[in-house]
Motif scaffolding. Structure first.
Motif, PDB file in Angstrom:
ATOM      1  N   VAL A  68       0.852  -1.184   0.000  1.00  0.00           N
ATOM      2  CA  VAL A  68       0.000   0.000   0.000  1.00  0.00           C
ATOM      3  C   VAL A  68       0.891   1.239   0.000  1.00  0.00           C
ATOM      4  O   VAL A  68       1.747   1.402   0.863  1.00  0.00           O
ATOM      5  CB  VAL A  68      -0.943  -0.004   1.226  1.00  0.00           C
ATOM      6  N   VAL A  69       0.674   2.111  -0.994  1.00  0.00           N
ATOM      7  CA  VAL A  69       1.496   3.314  -1.110  1.00  0.00           C
ATOM      8  C   VAL A  69       0.764   4.573  -0.684  1.00  0.00           C
ATOM      9  O   VAL A  69       1.386   5.583  -0.385  1.00  0.00           O
ATOM     10  CB  VAL A  69       2.074   3.477  -2.536  1.00  0.00           C
ATOM     11  N   ALA A  70      -0.575   4.510  -0.639  1.00  0.00           N
ATOM     12  CA  ALA A  70      -1.350   5.677  -0.194  1.00  0.00           C
ATOM     13  C   ALA A  70      -2.712   5.202   0.310  1.00  0.00           C
ATOM     14  O   ALA A  70      -3.246   4.205  -0.157  1.00  0.00           O
ATOM     15  CB  ALA A  70      -1.542   6.674  -1.328  1.00  0.00           C
ATOM     16  N   SER A  78     -13.127   4.229   2.800  1.00  0.00           N
ATOM     17  CA  SER A  78     -11.689   4.421   2.661  1.00  0.00           C
ATOM     18  C   SER A  78     -11.216   3.851   1.332  1.00  0.00           C
ATOM     19  O   SER A  78     -11.860   2.982   0.750  1.00  0.00           O
ATOM     20  CB  SER A  78     -10.932   3.729   3.801  1.00  0.00           C
ATOM     21  N   LEU A  79     -10.072   4.318   0.879  1.00  0.00           N
ATOM     22  CA  LEU A  79      -9.444   3.865  -0.360  1.00  0.00           C
ATOM     23  C   LEU A  79      -7.983   3.565  -0.094  1.00  0.00           C
ATOM     24  O   LEU A  79      -7.349   4.247   0.714  1.00  0.00           O
ATOM     25  CB  LEU A  79      -9.532   4.948  -1.438  1.00  0.00           C
ATOM     26  N   ALA A  80      -7.454   2.568  -0.780  1.00  0.00           N
ATOM     27  CA  ALA A  80      -6.027   2.252  -0.691  1.00  0.00           C
ATOM     28  C   ALA A  80      -5.480   2.126  -2.104  1.00  0.00           C
ATOM     29  O   ALA A  80      -6.076   1.461  -2.953  1.00  0.00           O
ATOM     30  CB  ALA A  80      -5.804   0.950   0.073  1.00  0.00           C
ATOM     31  N   ALA A  85      -3.389  -1.664  -8.135  1.00  0.00           N
ATOM     32  CA  ALA A  85      -4.840  -1.496  -8.062  1.00  0.00           C
ATOM     33  C   ALA A  85      -5.230  -0.426  -7.045  1.00  0.00           C
ATOM     34  O   ALA A  85      -4.402   0.039  -6.265  1.00  0.00           O
ATOM     35  CB  ALA A  85      -5.498  -2.825  -7.677  1.00  0.00           C
ATOM     36  N   VAL A  86      -6.513  -0.089  -7.083  1.00  0.00           N
ATOM     37  CA  VAL A  86      -7.125   0.756  -6.064  1.00  0.00           C
ATOM     38  C   VAL A  86      -8.200  -0.086  -5.387  1.00  0.00           C
ATOM     39  O   VAL A  86      -8.980  -0.759  -6.059  1.00  0.00           O
ATOM     40  CB  VAL A  86      -7.753   2.023  -6.672  1.00  0.00           C
TER      41      VAL A  86
END
Length: 118
Positions: A68-70, A78-80, A85-86
């Motif tokens: 996970v980068v963000a 929430s979003l990762a 991928a997202v």
């Protein structure tokens, strides 16, 4: 979640969602890019497979193996962002999660297929 309107309108997050805090954070790169979340757990917004609130940071096990980068954490979902991928989870009404016709709440991170590289 979705006020019924007959025409488009500009909405702020505070007008759509209650103001309970949700927090998520990617860990330091040295820890392998794991994701952690804590706070109010309704609608699965923490990504732990349930609706339990967490007083302390808890690793999001459903993202294990993903770097996970963000992370973006809103009031109800929430979003990762990973290298490939997202993922989105939490309250799905109004298409908030980007899963097309599936407007259900997601208790675990679910890949947004339109942005998948796989």
């Amino acid at each position: 979640c979705c006020p019924r309107r007959s025409r488009p309108w500009l909405a702020s997050a505070s007008s759509l969602c209650r103001r309970e805090a949700t927090t998520a954070s990617p860990s330091q790169p040295a820890a392998g890019g794991a994701a952690w979340s804590w706070g109010y757990g309704a609608c699965g917004r923490l990504g732990h497979g349930d609706e339990q609130s967490q007083l302390l940071p808890k690793k999001i096990e459903a993202l294990a193996g993903q770097r996970v980068v963000a992370i973006a954490a809103g009031a109800s979902y929430s979003l990762a962002l990973t290298a490939d991928a997202v993922f989105a989870w939490g309250q799905g009404g109004c298409g908030c999660l980007g899963h097309g016709e599936d407007l259900s709440n997601q208790l675990l991170p679910k890949k947004i297929e339109v942005w998948s590289r796989e």
